[in-house]
Design a protein around this motif. Structure first.
Motif, PDB file in Angstrom:
ATOM      1  N   ILE B  80       0.853  -1.064   0.029  1.00  0.00           N
ATOM      2  CA  ILE B  80      -0.016  -0.079  -0.078  1.00  0.00           C
ATOM      3  C   ILE B  80       1.048   1.206   0.210  1.00  0.00           C
ATOM      4  O   ILE B  80       2.096   1.264   0.798  1.00  0.00           O
ATOM      5  CB  ILE B  80      -0.926   0.013   1.318  1.00  0.00           C
ATOM      6  CG1 ILE B  80      -1.581  -1.256   1.317  1.00  0.00           C
ATOM      7  CG2 ILE B  80      -1.410   1.396   1.494  1.00  0.00           C
ATOM      8  CD1 ILE B  80      -2.716  -1.046   0.101  1.00  0.00           C
ATOM      9  N   LYS B  81       0.601   2.251  -0.639  1.00  0.00           N
ATOM     10  CA  LYS B  81       1.501   3.348  -0.802  1.00  0.00           C
ATOM     11  C   LYS B  81       1.106   4.621  -0.079  1.00  0.00           C
ATOM     12  O   LYS B  81       2.025   5.491   0.477  1.00  0.00           O
ATOM     13  CB  LYS B  81       2.021   3.604  -2.225  1.00  0.00           C
ATOM     14  CG  LYS B  81       2.893   2.382  -2.737  1.00  0.00           C
ATOM     15  CD  LYS B  81       4.361   2.664  -2.462  1.00  0.00           C
ATOM     16  CE  LYS B  81       4.659   2.382  -1.144  1.00  0.00           C
ATOM     17  NZ  LYS B  81       4.686   1.350  -0.459  1.00  0.00           N
ATOM     18  N   HIS B 100       7.262  -0.583  -3.831  1.00  0.00           N
ATOM     19  CA  HIS B 100       6.509  -1.790  -4.040  1.00  0.00           C
ATOM     20  C   HIS B 100       7.205  -2.565  -5.060  1.00  0.00           C
ATOM     21  O   HIS B 100       6.589  -2.609  -6.212  1.00  0.00           O
ATOM     22  CB  HIS B 100       5.118  -1.612  -4.178  1.00  0.00           C
ATOM     23  CG  HIS B 100       4.054  -2.541  -4.373  1.00  0.00           C
ATOM     24  ND1 HIS B 100       2.635  -2.580  -4.659  1.00  0.00           N
ATOM     25  CD2 HIS B 100       4.360  -3.946  -3.589  1.00  0.00           C
ATOM     26  CE1 HIS B 100       2.419  -3.821  -4.232  1.00  0.00           C
ATOM     27  NE2 HIS B 100       3.241  -4.647  -3.846  1.00  0.00           N
ATOM     28  N   GLU B 148      -1.471   7.535  -4.790  1.00  0.00           N
ATOM     29  CA  GLU B 148      -2.956   7.376  -5.117  1.00  0.00           C
ATOM     30  C   GLU B 148      -3.229   6.377  -6.509  1.00  0.00           C
ATOM     31  O   GLU B 148      -4.002   5.352  -6.089  1.00  0.00           O
ATOM     32  CB  GLU B 148      -3.447   8.767  -5.320  1.00  0.00           C
ATOM     33  CG  GLU B 148      -3.564   9.677  -3.988  1.00  0.00           C
ATOM     34  CD  GLU B 148      -2.073  10.044  -3.339  1.00  0.00           C
ATOM     35  OE1 GLU B 148      -1.239  10.304  -4.445  1.00  0.00           O
ATOM     36  OE2 GLU B 148      -2.024  10.117  -2.471  1.00  0.00           O
ATOM     37  N   HIS B 150      -1.103   4.364  -7.614  1.00  0.00           N
ATOM     38  CA  HIS B 150      -0.738   2.898  -7.096  1.00  0.00           C
ATOM     39  C   HIS B 150      -1.590   2.158  -6.472  1.00  0.00           C
ATOM     40  O   HIS B 150      -2.042   1.101  -6.712  1.00  0.00           O
ATOM     41  CB  HIS B 150       0.615   2.989  -6.216  1.00  0.00           C
ATOM     42  CG  HIS B 150       0.827   1.708  -5.600  1.00  0.00           C
ATOM     43  ND1 HIS B 150       0.396   1.300  -4.341  1.00  0.00           N
ATOM     44  CD2 HIS B 150       1.913   0.627  -5.993  1.00  0.00           C
ATOM     45  CE1 HIS B 150       0.792   0.003  -4.137  1.00  0.00           C
ATOM     46  NE2 HIS B 150       1.635  -0.390  -5.154  1.00  0.00           N
ATOM     47  N   ASP B 151      -2.229   2.779  -5.376  1.00  0.00           N
ATOM     48  CA  ASP B 151      -3.365   2.171  -4.476  1.00  0.00           C
ATOM     49  C   ASP B 151      -4.690   1.840  -5.311  1.00  0.00           C
ATOM     50  O   ASP B 151      -5.294   0.832  -4.856  1.00  0.00           O
ATOM     51  CB  ASP B 151      -3.596   3.281  -3.075  1.00  0.00           C
ATOM     52  CG  ASP B 151      -2.406   3.107  -2.149  1.00  0.00           C
ATOM     53  OD1 ASP B 151      -1.458   2.167  -2.570  1.00  0.00           O
ATOM     54  OD2 ASP B 151      -2.590   3.894  -1.262  1.00  0.00           O
ATOM     55  N   ARG B 152      -4.947   2.762  -6.142  1.00  0.00           N
ATOM     56  CA  ARG B 152      -6.046   2.642  -6.880  1.00  0.00           C
ATOM     57  C   ARG B 152      -6.086   1.239  -7.843  1.00  0.00           C
ATOM     58  O   ARG B 152      -6.860   0.524  -8.045  1.00  0.00           O
ATOM     59  CB  ARG B 152      -6.334   3.823  -7.880  1.00  0.00           C
ATOM     60  CG  ARG B 152      -7.915   4.007  -8.350  1.00  0.00           C
ATOM     61  CD  ARG B 152      -8.094   5.277  -8.644  1.00  0.00           C
ATOM     62  NE  ARG B 152      -6.958   5.955  -9.451  1.00  0.00           N
ATOM     63  CZ  ARG B 152      -7.073   5.875 -10.847  1.00  0.00           C
ATOM     64  NH1 ARG B 152      -7.769   4.963 -11.614  1.00  0.00           N
ATOM     65  NH2 ARG B 152      -6.141   6.544 -11.619  1.00  0.00           N
ATOM     66  N   GLY B 155      -6.082  -1.748  -5.864  1.00  0.00           N
ATOM     67  CA  GLY B 155      -7.433  -2.096  -5.310  1.00  0.00           C
ATOM     68  C   GLY B 155      -7.941  -3.295  -6.032  1.00  0.00           C
ATOM     69  O   GLY B 155      -8.814  -4.083  -5.765  1.00  0.00           O
ATOM     70  N   ASN B 215      -6.284  -1.323   1.874  1.00  0.00           N
ATOM     71  CA  ASN B 215      -6.629  -0.377   0.607  1.00  0.00           C
ATOM     72  C   ASN B 215      -7.731   0.413   0.834  1.00  0.00           C
ATOM     73  O   ASN B 215      -8.754  -0.168   0.767  1.00  0.00           O
ATOM     74  CB  ASN B 215      -6.468  -1.540  -0.526  1.00  0.00           C
ATOM     75  CG  ASN B 215      -6.331  -0.604  -1.851  1.00  0.00           C
ATOM     76  OD1 ASN B 215      -7.420   0.040  -2.144  1.00  0.00           O
ATOM     77  ND2 ASN B 215      -5.370  -0.977  -2.697  1.00  0.00           N
TER      78      ASN B 215
END
Lengths: 264, 264
Positions: B80-81, B100, B148, B150-152, B155, B215
């Motif tokens: 998670i970033k 990551h 953002e 990255h996390d999207r 997901g 996430n």
């Protein structure tokens, strides 16, 4: 000996036509309005294999069944067994064996592949031993069971499994996911799942859809799947990683490390 | 140059300790109460990498951050970033790059593996170019993005994907499925899924659980997944194979046939 294949121009039909020819049998095919008529096929052939989409299998069985000779063998090769086996028993007096070859038309031979048979009416056993010998000789892993056990197991192996794949792919579509944009970020597990989605969604969507809608055990299985989705989703919403981890570890016991004999 | 790794006895920590040593750097490790103290590490090291479970990452960052030299680089390697990058920016004045690595500790080298970096505070760019050069030289596929984005993306790639795996395995456990009994009936796709379940459930259940509960984009994604499950389940209950097939084919367009560049 003459063998008839109904749906003989389909992928699996062609596979079995080639297989039986290689084995030295005379093969006749019927495909929609082409090829031999079902009346002639029933009169001439010692063995008839029904290799049509699941959705029209029983309908075809009801046409060929009454035309079969009493000393013949009628088989189907659909991924569901209770429904077509029942239709075969009902519509003919000859021997009946339900089959489910666990492989696709891309395999070069039976060698190493599983082949499920459900002997349903086997007379003096002559046809049954013919089929067993033929399959074993070609290296198939022969699995004999009842239509009910077959369908119950396939409720998990095909039903729940393909449902799991379908929901993943359809949800990504509903979310508008751009697969190209994700590519640089893909993990090996994600790439494997995408390969499976491609297979199920693009290769033979009709077959996969019919397998799922025809399995009598699937609705109860999906009831439990939906519950599980709700439960794990709730744990994620409340960010309870510990309980989620415990659930995985408890379930993980059911999926032990791979051994030499295990499929992986 | 001295490099510190917090969590240096974990699987990924050991991997990076070996990697940096091979590159000629002096590596110090801290692991729970063992190894170098964080105060000493912050005073001595030019680069510190945080390699601890996601659940304790921010806590560890808040300890090491204030101890870092202003001319140093602080990195983390969690899946998670946004959360850890924000914690790093808040707790230190030195350079910050969220990382990551998209591979596990079993890979022999960076060669061919994707490595995501989120440059968050990069001063004159000296540390950023050092890291880029180091990763590229070792054959990593470098992917630069924002925390953002990255996390999207994760997901879907990790969140929805692992959720899909978890619900399949936990539902089989809830249904009391006997994997041994299923073995003779298994198809190649089912075997692949079982391999993935084994990996997620037995290998590092804590990590997978923490990825999902942390996430920020996942709850909305799972809302849509649950809807999809309900919709496809309904089509199966009413045995509507045609509509199901159409849904698969519509979604299938998003998963085109493999090309040479595609991951499969």
């Amino acid at each position: 000996m003459e063998i008839g294949i109904i749906g003989g121009k389909g992928d699996m039909g062609r596979w079995f036509a080639h297989f039986f020819s290689q084995e030295g049998y005379t093969v006749h095919i019927a495909h929609k309005d082409e090829g031999m008529s079902l009346a002639e096929m029933g009169a001439r052939c010692s063995v008839v294999m029904v290799s049509v989409p699941i959705g029209v299998t029983c309908e075809v069985i009801e046409k060929i069944g009454p035309a079969m000779r009493k000393d013949a063998l009628l088989m189907d090769i659909t991924s569901i067994k209770a429904e077509p086996v029942e239709a075969m028993l009902r519509s003919t007096e000859c021997d009946v064996i339900g089959c489910h070859p666990l492989f696709g038309p891309e395999v070069p031979s039976l060698e190493g592949y599983s082949f499920v048979i459900c002997p349903a009416r086997t007379g003096k056993g002559t046809w049954l031993s013919w089929l067993r010998t033929l399959l074993r000789k070609n290296g198939a892993r022969l699995v004999e069971t009842t239509p009910e056990e077959h369908d119950r197991f396939m409720g998990i192996i095909q039903g729940l499994n393909h449902f799991n794949t379908m929901t993943f792919g359809v949800a990504m579509d509903a979310l508008g996911v751009d697969i190209e944009a994700l590519k640089p970020f893909m993990t090996p597990i994600f790439e494997e799942k995408i390969r499976i989605i491609r297979e199920v969604f693009n290769h033979n969507a009709r077959m996969y859809s019919e397998i799922l809608t025809r399995n009598p055990y699937l609705p109860a299985i999906l009831e439990r799947y939906e519950q599980t989705v709700g439960e794990l989703k709730h744990l994620i919403e409340i960010r309870d990683a510990q309980t989620l981890q415990k659930r995985l570890q408890k379930a993980g016991i059911r999926f032990p490390a791979m051994t030499k004999d295990s499929p992986a």
